[in-house]
Design an enzyme around this catalytic site. Structure first.
Site, PDB file in Angstrom:
ATOM      1  N   ASP A  78       0.822  -1.218   0.000  1.00 49.65           N
ATOM      2  CA  ASP A  78       0.000   0.000   0.000  1.00 49.65           C
ATOM      3  C   ASP A  78       0.854   1.265   0.000  1.00 49.65           C
ATOM      4  OD1 ASP A  78       0.968  -0.449   2.548  1.00 49.65           O
ATOM      5  OD2 ASP A  78      -0.974  -0.574   3.524  1.00 49.65           O
ATOM      6  N   ASN A  89      -7.243  -2.563  14.584  1.00 45.08           N
ATOM      7  CA  ASN A  89      -8.647  -2.903  14.324  1.00 45.08           C
ATOM      8  C   ASN A  89      -8.775  -4.076  13.345  1.00 45.08           C
ATOM      9  OD1 ASN A  89      -7.955  -1.773  11.880  1.00 45.08           O
ATOM     10  ND2 ASN A  89      -9.628  -0.308  11.804  1.00 45.08           N
ATOM     11  N   HIS A  96      -7.072  -4.233  10.344  1.00 40.40           N
ATOM     12  CA  HIS A  96      -6.875  -3.954   8.920  1.00 40.40           C
ATOM     13  C   HIS A  96      -5.598  -4.612   8.393  1.00 40.40           C
ATOM     14  CE1 HIS A  96      -4.811  -0.085  10.267  1.00 40.40           C
ATOM     15  NE2 HIS A  96      -3.917  -0.599   9.446  1.00 40.40           N
ATOM     16  N   GLU A 128      -9.795  -2.245   5.490  1.00 42.65           N
ATOM     17  CA  GLU A 128     -10.419  -2.138   6.809  1.00 42.65           C
ATOM     18  C   GLU A 128     -11.389  -3.301   7.017  1.00 42.65           C
ATOM     19  OE1 GLU A 128      -9.352  -0.074   8.889  1.00 42.65           O
ATOM     20  OE2 GLU A 128      -8.684   1.752   7.889  1.00 42.65           O
TER      21      GLU A 128
HETATM   22  C1  GLP Z   1      -0.411   0.545   8.613  1.00 47.11           C
HETATM   23  C2  GLP Z   1      -0.133  -0.303   7.363  1.00 47.11           C
HETATM   24  C3  GLP Z   1      -0.371  -1.777   7.614  1.00 47.11           C
HETATM   25  C4  GLP Z   1       0.280  -2.203   8.915  1.00 47.11           C
HETATM   26  C5  GLP Z   1      -0.316  -1.424  10.057  1.00 47.11           C
HETATM   27  C6  GLP Z   1       0.215  -1.841  11.420  1.00 47.11           C
HETATM   28  O1  GLP Z   1      -1.731   0.927   8.717  1.00 47.11           O
HETATM   29  N1  GLP Z   1      -0.926   0.112   6.250  1.00 47.11           N
HETATM   30  O2  GLP Z   1       0.144  -2.502   6.512  1.00 47.11           O
HETATM   31  O3  GLP Z   1       0.095  -3.585   9.100  1.00 47.11           O
HETATM   32  O4  GLP Z   1      -0.019  -0.059   9.835  1.00 47.11           O
HETATM   33  O5  GLP Z   1       1.355  -1.117  11.743  1.00 47.11           O
HETATM   34  P1  GLP Z   1       2.313  -1.447  12.952  1.00 47.11           P
HETATM   35  O6  GLP Z   1       3.095  -2.653  12.553  1.00 47.11           O
HETATM   36  O7  GLP Z   1       3.149  -0.226  13.103  1.00 47.11           O
HETATM   37  O8  GLP Z   1       1.447  -1.701  14.128  1.00 47.11           O
END
Ligand code: GLP
Length: 207
Positions: free
Chosen positions: A67, A136, A138, A143
């Site tokens: 993404d 949450n 995602h 989402e």
């Molecule tokens: C972002 C990314 C996700 C990732 C998520 C969790 O929203 N788009 O791909 O999994 O963050 O991030 P973290 O690993 O910092 O908790």
């Protein structure tokens, strides 16, 4: 599905790096689906260390990232292109032209999504997709929902996701409102998926 429990974050990172390394060694021209967020950083550090020791070769590896924020250029320090360059690509011998991240600045974001699906298809699909998970639940920026988009698409970020990612920006107002993300179909088509979750904040989503 296999669940590997890790003692702590460094154990999780080493286990993840071991699995990614196995993919690279077994298929030196593998297509890796890569993820951002804080969770995979330790695994990337371990891969860099093994590369520096001469144990890994990324010269034929190709990558597609999950993404990108809409509206951020690859030079913006919170863009996912910038994250990947700084946390992995600049430190190993992957060819930058073989790394793919959706273009957050594309004038026509819908057309960029179609192009990105084409990039994944032209590479023959993803061998190993690395994933984190949002608090949450995602995945990428898909989402939680009862209906999922199959392909790469533009999403409106939920307030919860913007708030939890605000820690990386100067203020919440600077967090983009939209992103381009691979769809659940792109992700589920990967030959293998490795989802990393660390810390209590992820427990509910994992459950
Ligand atoms: C972002 C990314 C996700 C990732 C998520 C969790 O929203 N788009 O791909 O999994 O963050 O991030 P973290 O690993 O910092 O908790």
């Amino acid at each position: 599905m296999k669940i590997y429990a890790a003692k702590d974050y460094s154990d999780l990172s080493r286990k993840a790096a071991n699995l990614i390394s196995a993919q690279i060694i077994m298929k030196p021209d593998a297509v890796l689906g890569l993820a951002t967020g804080s969770t995979p950083v330790g695994a990337y550090k371990q891969l860099i260390a093994w590369y520096e020791e001469g144990d890994l070769d990324f010269s034929r590896i190709r990558s597609v990232n999950l993404d990108e924020y809409k509206g951020l250029s690859g030079e913006h320090d919170q863009s996912y292109r910038y994250f990947m360059n700084h946390n992995l690509f600049n430190h190993v011998n992957i060819r930058k032209e073989d790394t793919n991240v959706p273009n957050g600045l594309a004038e026509d974001a819908e057309a960029e999504c179609v192009r990105y699906n084409g990039v994944i298809a032209a590479m023959g699909g993803i061998d190993l997709q690395l994933l984190g998970i949002g608090g949450n639940g995602h995945i990428g920026f898909n989402e939680p929902s009862s209906v999922f988009e199959k392909g790469t698409h533009v999403v409106t970020l939920t307030e919860e996701t913007r708030q939890s990612n605000a820690r990386f920006f100067a203020s919440i107002d600077e967090v983009p409102t939209h992103a381009l993300t691979m769809g659940v179909g792109n992700i589920m088509s990967a030959r293998k998926i490795l989802l990393l979750a660390s810390g209590e904040a992820k427990a509910k989503a994992v459950y």
